[in-house]
Scaffold this motif. Structure first.
Motif, PDB file in Angstrom:
ATOM      1  N   ASP A  75       3.702   3.020   4.076  1.00 64.80           N
ATOM      2  CA  ASP A  75       4.168   2.681   2.735  1.00 64.80           C
ATOM      3  C   ASP A  75       4.770   1.280   2.714  1.00 64.80           C
ATOM      4  O   ASP A  75       5.491   0.879   3.638  1.00 64.80           O
ATOM      5  N   SER A  76       4.506   0.549   1.644  1.00 60.10           N
ATOM      6  CA  SER A  76       5.308  -0.632   1.358  1.00 60.10           C
ATOM      7  C   SER A  76       6.695  -0.150   0.937  1.00 60.10           C
ATOM      8  O   SER A  76       6.903   1.039   0.656  1.00 60.10           O
ATOM      9  N   ASN A 125      17.560  -5.072  -4.968  1.00 60.78           N
ATOM     10  CA  ASN A 125      17.692  -5.089  -3.510  1.00 60.78           C
ATOM     11  C   ASN A 125      16.349  -5.331  -2.830  1.00 60.78           C
ATOM     12  O   ASN A 125      15.941  -4.603  -1.943  1.00 60.78           O
ATOM     13  N   ALA A 126      15.664  -6.366  -3.291  1.00 63.40           N
ATOM     14  CA  ALA A 126      14.321  -6.619  -2.778  1.00 63.40           C
ATOM     15  C   ALA A 126      14.316  -7.080  -1.327  1.00 63.40           C
ATOM     16  O   ALA A 126      13.341  -6.896  -0.625  1.00 63.40           O
ATOM     17  N   ARG A 127      15.383  -7.734  -0.870  1.00 63.39           N
ATOM     18  CA  ARG A 127      15.532  -8.151   0.526  1.00 63.39           C
ATOM     19  C   ARG A 127      14.342  -8.976   1.012  1.00 63.39           C
ATOM     20  O   ARG A 127      13.838  -8.765   2.108  1.00 63.39           O
ATOM     21  N   PRO A 133       0.801  -1.217   0.000  1.00 60.44           N
ATOM     22  CA  PRO A 133       0.000   0.000   0.000  1.00 60.44           C
ATOM     23  C   PRO A 133       0.840   1.276   0.000  1.00 60.44           C
ATOM     24  O   PRO A 133       2.037   1.242   0.261  1.00 60.44           O
ATOM     25  N   PHE A 134       0.182   2.383  -0.293  1.00 61.38           N
ATOM     26  CA  PHE A 134       0.749   3.713  -0.181  1.00 61.38           C
ATOM     27  C   PHE A 134       0.102   4.389   1.016  1.00 61.38           C
ATOM     28  O   PHE A 134      -1.132   4.457   1.099  1.00 61.38           O
ATOM     29  N   ALA A 135       0.903   4.872   1.941  1.00 63.08           N
ATOM     30  CA  ALA A 135       0.370   5.463   3.172  1.00 63.08           C
ATOM     31  C   ALA A 135      -0.624   6.567   2.849  1.00 63.08           C
ATOM     32  O   ALA A 135      -0.385   7.409   1.986  1.00 63.08           O
ATOM     33  N   GLY A 136      -1.750   6.549   3.560  1.00 63.12           N
ATOM     34  CA  GLY A 136      -2.755   7.574   3.384  1.00 63.12           C
ATOM     35  C   GLY A 136      -3.759   7.279   2.294  1.00 63.12           C
ATOM     36  O   GLY A 136      -4.713   8.035   2.108  1.00 63.12           O
ATOM     37  N   ALA A 183      10.766  -4.910  -4.843  1.00 64.25           N
ATOM     38  CA  ALA A 183      10.701  -5.072  -3.392  1.00 64.25           C
ATOM     39  C   ALA A 183       9.298  -5.492  -2.976  1.00 64.25           C
ATOM     40  O   ALA A 183       8.302  -5.009  -3.518  1.00 64.25           O
ATOM     41  N   SER A 184       9.204  -6.382  -2.003  1.00 63.90           N
ATOM     42  CA  SER A 184       7.905  -6.827  -1.512  1.00 63.90           C
ATOM     43  C   SER A 184       7.744  -6.597  -0.012  1.00 63.90           C
ATOM     44  O   SER A 184       6.806  -7.096   0.600  1.00 63.90           O
TER      45      SER A 184
END
Length: 467
Positions: A101-102, A231-233, A80-83, A196-197
């Motif tokens: 935020d993701s 750099n998904a980590r 998601p995106f915050a807000g 990134a996940s």
């Protein structure tokens, strides 16, 4: 070159307009295009605040942002995106996952994007159309009687109309590429593990889903992929990204689809024209037959249905959804997923590996593949309705429309679509290309070669860049 998000970012960077002014033009465009149904949620004040923060940054801070000050929209599925809490197009999930935020959302913001809303998605992304029961009905700006595709239909509709120059999108079974193809846009589905996940690292849809964007140009696709990938980590190892190969490649050309899902001659003709262009640039064209790719393609389409079912059943349980608030098709898919045995689920896990193996073998002979994206022109509104419980008929209709869409997702390989001409109705003729895991640079270089032929013109100007 036609205007794109990079054009808008350069104009903001040069001081030709402020980010706040760019935001106002996008807000005005979203209002003027309201009947398009592309945008499901707008928060003008958050958008203005984001633009204001960008305008207040130092020149040094702005210099590191490839999309500095560019207004954008997120999909109502993913993130998601915050807000901006997502509902996944469902009355059962209103207001979920909007608190932070993701990792990928944070990268979007770090690239300079200023978010002001969410785009329309069918419920839980279960359709290649974009007509969720909760509304709005999303239309194709090229012809409002047609669907923009799905499930990132709202994103494609907004970008094609020029409400925004680029928009966040997701792809689990063609959901970036199909709407991009329907609306004359560029859609890149990255390699498995490239995005990134975090911070949750949920293995949604068994790892076949990914996120990126729908773009107006290959240039923008290159820029956003460069800005947010790597750099998904997470639980999936990142692909070993290759340097671009630009000369002497063996390009497979597939101009056949299954006998039960034939592609129309105009769309196959676009593939042949694309191959001629690449051949003229020094590449070798290697014709393929449907039988060369049939095994992984059919397995991918079959496995996708099962993975969608078990994933949605788990999602419903995890969020304790009130299933009575969901659409008929969603209820049927959840019910099927709940009935699946552990052995059936494990078989799907194995299918993902086998499909990747079988598709890799195709690339023992070629470096990239040109293949059909859609078999027909964009479908009329309502072609992929979800007001019924016939799961198999629904997924079969989608396979017949985009027969190779799920192959990229199940194999994990990158794929891209871009327009390469117009048909007799003036609608885009899309070309799809695949490359091996981690070969986005080569794939994008080939797409750039095709785009430079300028076979397609966007009919609508980007908000803020009009004459």
């Amino acid at each position: 070159m036609q205007a794109d998000a990079t054009t808008l970012a350069v104009a903001i960077g040069k001081g030709e307009m402020t980010a706040r002014q760019a935001m106002e033009t996008s807000l005005a465009a979203s209002a003027s295009w309201a009947e398009l149904g592309a945008v499901i949620r707008i928060d003008a004040e958050k958008g203005r605040a984001a633009a204001g923060r960008f305008d207040a940054r130092s020149a040094a801070e702005k210099a590191g942002m490839p999309f500095g000050g560019v207004p954008t929209l997120a999909k109502d599925l993913g993130g998601p995106f915050a807000g901006f809490p997502v509902s996944a197009g469902s009355n059962a999930l209103e207001g979920a996952d909007g608190e932070a935020d993701s990792d990928l959302a944070a990268r979007f913001r770090d690239a300079g994007f200023c978010l002001f809303g969410l785009t329309t998605s069918p419920e839980f992304g279960l359709s290649l159309g974009c007509k969720p029961e909760k509304g709005p009905i999303c239309r194709n700006p090229l012809d409002p009687s047609l669907s923009p595709g799905g499930s990132s239909g709202g994103a494609a509709s907004a970008v094609a109309a020029g409400i925004v120059a680029i928009a966040h999108a997701t792809d689990a079974g063609g959901s970036i590429r199909v709407p991009a193809a329907c609306c004359g846009l560029v859609g890149l589905k990255p390699s498995r593990g490239a995005m990134a996940s975090g911070p949750g690292y949920g293995n949604y849809l068994g790892g076949i889903a990914t996120e990126l964007a729908i773009c107006r140009s290959v240039r923008d696709a290159i820029a956003i992929f460069t800005a947010v990938s790597g750099n998904a980590r997470g639980p999936l190892p990142p692909p070993a990204f290759d340097a671009p190969q630009t000369a002497g490649l063996k390009i497979g050309l597939l101009t056949e689809t299954a006998a039960d899902a034939p592609a129309d001659p105009q769309r196959l003709g676009a593939l042949e024209e694309a191959a001629k262009t690449l051949e003229a640039r020094g590449h070798t064209i290697c014709p393929l037959r449907w039988r060369d790719i049939e095994k992984p393609a059919r397995a991918a389409a079959d496995a996708f249905t099962g993975i969608a079912a078990i994933n949605l059943a788990e999602t419903a349980d995890r969020f304790a959804l009130d299933i009575t608030k969901t659409e008929k098709l969603t209820q049927a898919v959840i019910a099927r997923g709940r009935k699946m045995s552990g052995a059936a689920v494990w078989s799907l896990v194995n299918d993902i590996a086998f499909i990747a193996r079988d598709f890799w073998q195709v690339f023992d002979r070629i470096d990239a593949l040109v293949a059909p994206m859609l078999t027909t022109a964009p479908k009329p509104l309502g072609a992929f309705l979800t007001d019924h419980s016939d799961i198999d008929a629904h997924f079969e209709r989608m396979r017949a429309f985009a027969p190779l869409a799920a192959l990229a997702n199940l194999s994990g390989f990158p794929a891209i679509t871009l327009p390469f001409g117009a048909d007799s109705r003036g609608l885009p003729l899309p070309v799809q290309m695949f490359a091996p895991m981690g070969a986005e640079a080569t794939l994008l270089a080939l797409a750039d070669t095709l785009e430079r032929e300028e076979r397609w013109t966007h009919p609508f100007e980007i908000a803020g860049l009009g004459a």
